[in-house]
Design a protein around this motif. Structure first.
Motif, PDB file in Angstrom:
ATOM      1  N   GLN A 476       1.834   3.536   7.384  1.00  0.00           N
ATOM      2  CA  GLN A 476       0.441   3.279   8.374  1.00  0.00           C
ATOM      3  C   GLN A 476      -0.155   2.218   7.647  1.00  0.00           C
ATOM      4  N   LEU A 477      -0.422   1.043   8.229  1.00  0.00           N
ATOM      5  CA  LEU A 477      -1.032  -0.043   8.034  1.00  0.00           C
ATOM      6  C   LEU A 477      -2.028  -0.573   9.017  1.00  0.00           C
ATOM      7  N   HIS A 478      -3.306  -1.003   8.167  1.00  0.00           N
ATOM      8  CA  HIS A 478      -4.655  -1.184   8.922  1.00  0.00           C
ATOM      9  C   HIS A 478      -5.310  -2.554   8.503  1.00  0.00           C
ATOM     10  N   ALA A 479      -5.767  -3.074   9.447  1.00  0.00           N
ATOM     11  CA  ALA A 479      -6.156  -4.597   9.142  1.00  0.00           C
ATOM     12  C   ALA A 479      -7.477  -4.286   7.787  1.00  0.00           C
ATOM     13  N   SER A 480      -8.155  -3.148   7.839  1.00  0.00           N
ATOM     14  CA  SER A 480      -9.171  -3.142   6.843  1.00  0.00           C
ATOM     15  C   SER A 480      -8.822  -2.643   5.391  1.00  0.00           C
ATOM     16  N   VAL A 481      -7.290  -2.415   5.414  1.00  0.00           N
ATOM     17  CA  VAL A 481      -6.963  -1.510   4.319  1.00  0.00           C
ATOM     18  C   VAL A 481      -6.012  -2.233   3.484  1.00  0.00           C
ATOM     19  N   PRO A 482      -6.402  -2.391   2.071  1.00  0.00           N
ATOM     20  CA  PRO A 482      -5.571  -3.460   1.118  1.00  0.00           C
ATOM     21  C   PRO A 482      -3.987  -3.194   0.982  1.00  0.00           C
ATOM     22  N   PHE A 483      -3.152  -3.765   1.068  1.00  0.00           N
ATOM     23  CA  PHE A 483      -1.938  -3.410   0.929  1.00  0.00           C
ATOM     24  C   PHE A 483      -1.175  -4.424  -0.148  1.00  0.00           C
ATOM     25  N   GLY A 484      -0.457  -3.857  -1.207  1.00  0.00           N
ATOM     26  CA  GLY A 484       0.124  -5.007  -2.154  1.00  0.00           C
ATOM     27  C   GLY A 484       0.958  -4.009  -3.193  1.00  0.00           C
ATOM     28  N   GLY A 485       1.467  -4.633  -4.021  1.00  0.00           N
ATOM     29  CA  GLY A 485       2.674  -4.075  -4.944  1.00  0.00           C
ATOM     30  C   GLY A 485       2.030  -3.869  -6.621  1.00  0.00           C
ATOM     31  N   PHE A 486       2.605  -2.939  -7.283  1.00  0.00           N
ATOM     32  CA  PHE A 486       2.648  -3.097  -8.701  1.00  0.00           C
ATOM     33  C   PHE A 486       3.993  -3.502  -9.217  1.00  0.00           C
ATOM     34  N   LYS A 487       4.006  -4.038 -10.399  1.00  0.00           N
ATOM     35  CA  LYS A 487       5.414  -4.409 -11.261  1.00  0.00           C
ATOM     36  C   LYS A 487       6.032  -5.355 -10.232  1.00  0.00           C
ATOM     37  N   GLN A 488       7.372  -5.443  -9.974  1.00  0.00           N
ATOM     38  CA  GLN A 488       7.953  -6.502  -9.335  1.00  0.00           C
ATOM     39  C   GLN A 488       7.716  -6.519  -7.855  1.00  0.00           C
ATOM     40  N   SER A 489       6.966  -5.560  -7.345  1.00  0.00           N
ATOM     41  CA  SER A 489       6.823  -5.837  -5.955  1.00  0.00           C
ATOM     42  C   SER A 489       5.406  -6.630  -5.620  1.00  0.00           C
ATOM     43  N   GLY A 490       5.051  -7.467  -6.916  1.00  0.00           N
ATOM     44  CA  GLY A 490       4.221  -8.491  -6.445  1.00  0.00           C
ATOM     45  C   GLY A 490       2.993  -8.538  -7.127  1.00  0.00           C
ATOM     46  N   PHE A 491       1.879  -9.326  -6.657  1.00  0.00           N
ATOM     47  CA  PHE A 491       0.578  -9.007  -7.003  1.00  0.00           C
ATOM     48  C   PHE A 491      -0.571  -9.734  -6.098  1.00  0.00           C
ATOM     49  N   GLY A 492      -1.587  -9.509  -6.128  1.00  0.00           N
ATOM     50  CA  GLY A 492      -2.502  -9.889  -5.082  1.00  0.00           C
ATOM     51  C   GLY A 492      -2.545  -8.848  -3.978  1.00  0.00           C
ATOM     52  N   ARG A 493      -3.274  -8.912  -3.083  1.00  0.00           N
ATOM     53  CA  ARG A 493      -3.472  -7.724  -1.933  1.00  0.00           C
ATOM     54  C   ARG A 493      -3.668  -8.633  -0.488  1.00  0.00           C
ATOM     55  N   GLU A 494      -2.884  -8.080   0.285  1.00  0.00           N
ATOM     56  CA  GLU A 494      -2.857  -8.714   1.686  1.00  0.00           C
ATOM     57  C   GLU A 494      -4.034  -7.524   2.276  1.00  0.00           C
ATOM     58  N   LEU A 495      -4.640  -8.073   3.313  1.00  0.00           N
ATOM     59  CA  LEU A 495      -5.451  -6.905   4.271  1.00  0.00           C
ATOM     60  C   LEU A 495      -6.678  -6.497   3.631  1.00  0.00           C
ATOM     61  N   GLY A 496      -7.577  -6.070   4.395  1.00  0.00           N
ATOM     62  CA  GLY A 496      -8.955  -5.631   3.886  1.00  0.00           C
ATOM     63  C   GLY A 496      -9.808  -6.950   3.167  1.00  0.00           C
ATOM     64  N   GLU A 497     -11.015  -6.423   2.608  1.00  0.00           N
ATOM     65  CA  GLU A 497     -11.743  -7.419   1.916  1.00  0.00           C
ATOM     66  C   GLU A 497     -10.965  -7.889   0.905  1.00  0.00           C
ATOM     67  N   TYR A 498     -10.212  -7.439   0.326  1.00  0.00           N
ATOM     68  CA  TYR A 498      -9.673  -7.797  -1.053  1.00  0.00           C
ATOM     69  C   TYR A 498      -8.666  -9.015  -0.950  1.00  0.00           C
ATOM     70  N   ALA A 499      -8.192  -9.164   0.333  1.00  0.00           N
ATOM     71  CA  ALA A 499      -7.379 -10.625   0.581  1.00  0.00           C
ATOM     72  C   ALA A 499      -8.031 -11.558   0.703  1.00  0.00           C
TER      73      ALA A 499
END
Length: 519
Positions: A476-499
């Motif tokens: 479930q992905l929404h424009a306003s909800v941040p998405f991104g990973g821990f460990k070797q799934s990366g860093f920084g966040r897509e979507l939401g204010e965080y991006a």
């Protein structure tokens, strides 16, 4: 003349001819690449060439950077107020929605995903993301910080400048929106490389960027190969930030390139091997449906796919029976058939890679419970596949397959405390702990939990090492909800204010209000 896409669609809501340029999009013009080199575009459902796109070289990337730098200095960046940027972005979202059927048809033809998914998820959500960030364009600002009566201190959130963006082939237009949305809202200009496999939808939207009224050079799209155009972006001295979505291996290479040149800012959204945990108090029918969606949505070509399914022992047989039945019901085939859920893998390369993992799983001793074969005789179709009797050290349990392949495994309880008698001593070992099993991966992108006990679900969610945890749902992905990973799934966040933080520099301004000085 740059190459052109022309195709007559005869199935689905969009029936007609789609025609647009597939040249490099630089300075609001479609252009040939250096030496007029092109890349063949294949329909993954038929394995036939449907178009050519211009291939960008390092010199072409440089031309795009120069156009972006000029636009940043003269017609975008700090010279255009946020509300004006927002209006253009709103117009672009409206145009995407106006042409939604055509764009969705292009996406399904190029990528292979079901038209219903292209329209109702990819293109719909792409417009929603751009509209969401349009709303942020005039709300990115700093703070006044109290120091004393003689000093005024405040911060400014300023655009970085020219940013490079490299997106994958699994959600071509949706990933396009994830990247351009926050970058444009904060006043940056863009040089973006879509995948050479799936550039058509991005190039179609480039025409809408012109129609919306964006100044030349604000958005530049340069299709090409990662080793050439992608590397040129990650090493270019005129690009001060690079954002990448793709594999962990390539993400590591981009970090090395960025560090070795101008130490550009980097954000990475990388791979995953996400667990889905089904507790014995879960609504089994609900868990079955969501778990199947978690693995097989987008043909398994999803970085957050719930491809490791852990089921509590007492309900394992019942879950597996329902899960098997549900997966068997998934329709595989022509993306334009209204009942299709799963289309082909995106390319011959990806088809071969997934089939290689399936063969490896069989050789390692896992039980091929369902599927594992090619579907049909034409196109890159693979049957939805389930493995059981798997162990944590198997390749199919540890590596991201990026295809319609899931493994189902049992667990005892949250703590899984077992007693082992070794010689004359008793050791209490918690190695079977579901938290340990779920976290036993170098990825950390997402996870899903199924339980009717919200306290148990929340406690588990807080113990999992993942950037996103879904409870009684998945993907479930929404424009306003941040998405991104821990460990070797990366860093920084897509979507939401965080991006937005990915695309601004914070400047502090100190103002002396008195006539005093230290000396």
């Amino acid at each position: 003349m740059p190459p052109t896409f022309k195709h007559n669609f005869t199935a689905g809501p969009f029936q007609g001819t789609s025609t647009f340029s597939t040249g490099l999009f630089i300075n609001n013009e479609f252009q040939d690449g250096e030496g007029q080199k092109t890349i063949d575009v294949f329909n993954p459902s038929t394995e036939k060439v449907i178009a050519q796109i211009a291939e960008a070289s390092a010199a072409d990337v440089d031309r795009a950077v120069q156009a972006a730098q000029k636009a940043f200095e003269t017609s975008w960046g700090l010279t255009v107020p946020g509300n004006e940027r927002g209006k253009l972005m709103m117009k672009l979202a409206d145009l995407i929605e106006r042409d939604i059927d055509e764009i969705a048809a292009i996406e399904s033809l190029d990528n292979g995903k079901a038209f219903s998914v292209s329209k109702n998820f990819d293109v719909t959500q792409a417009a929603a993301v751009i509209r969401y960030y349009a709303g942020w364009a005039d709300k990115v600002h700093g703070n006044v910080i109290e120091v004393n009566e003689q000093q005024l201190a405040y911060t400014r959130h300023e655009p970085i400048g020219v940013v490079g963006q490299i997106i994958p082939w699994n959600f071509p237009l949706y990933m396009f929106s994830w990247k351009v949305g926050p970058a444009l809202a904060t006043g940056n200009t863009i040089v973006l490389k879509p995948s050479e496999f799936t550039s058509l939808s991005a190039l179609r939207v480039c025409a809408l960027i012109v129609e919306a009224g964006f100044p030349p050079g604000v958005v530049n799209v340069v299709p090409g190969y990662g080793k050439i155009a992608g590397k040129a972006i990650s090493t270019h001295m005129g690009i001060e930030k690079v954002a990448f979505t793709g594999s962990t291996v390539v993400g590591q290479e981009i970090m090395r390139d960025a560090a070795s040149t101008n130490l550009k800012k980097v954000t990475l959204e990388l791979g995953g091997k996400s667990p889905s945990i089904v507790f014995d108090d879960a609504d089994i029918e609900q868990a079955v449906r969501w778990a199947a969606y978690g693995v097989f949505f987008n043909h398994g070509q999803t970085c957050c796919a719930g491809s490791r399914i852990f089921v509590q022992e007492s309900i394992y047989d019942k879950f597996l029976e329902g899960f098997t039945k549900r997966v068997k019901s998934l329709q595989v085939g022509d993306p334009f058939h209204p009942e299709t859920f799963q289309g082909p893998q995106v390319s011959q390369l990806q088809y071969d890679r997934v089939m290689g993992y399936i063969e490896h799983g069989k050789k390692e001793g896992a039980t091929l419970h369902l599927g594992g074969e090619r579907h049909g005789t034409e196109g890159y179709f693979i049957q939805p596949t389930i493995f059981t009797d798997v162990t944590a050290d198997m390749k199919i349990c540890r590596e991201e397959i990026f295809g319609p392949v899931g493994v189902v495994k049992t667990f005892k309880d949250e703590h899984g405390r077992q007693i082992w008698i070794v010689i004359f001593a008793i050791f209490f070992i918690s190695g079977a702990d579901i938290i340990h099993q779920a976290n036993d991966t170098f990825y950390g992108l997402a996870a899903a939990i199924f339980s009717s006990n919200i306290s148990r679900a929340l406690k588990t969610a807080h113990e999992l090492k993942a950037g996103t945890v879904w409870i009684n749902c998945v993907n479930q992905l929404h424009a306003s909800v941040p998405f991104g990973g821990f460990k070797q799934s990366g860093f920084g966040r897509e979507l939401g204010e965080y991006a937005l933080d990915n695309y601004t520099n914070i400047k502090t301004v100190n103002v002396n209000l008195s006539r005093d000085s230290p000396i």
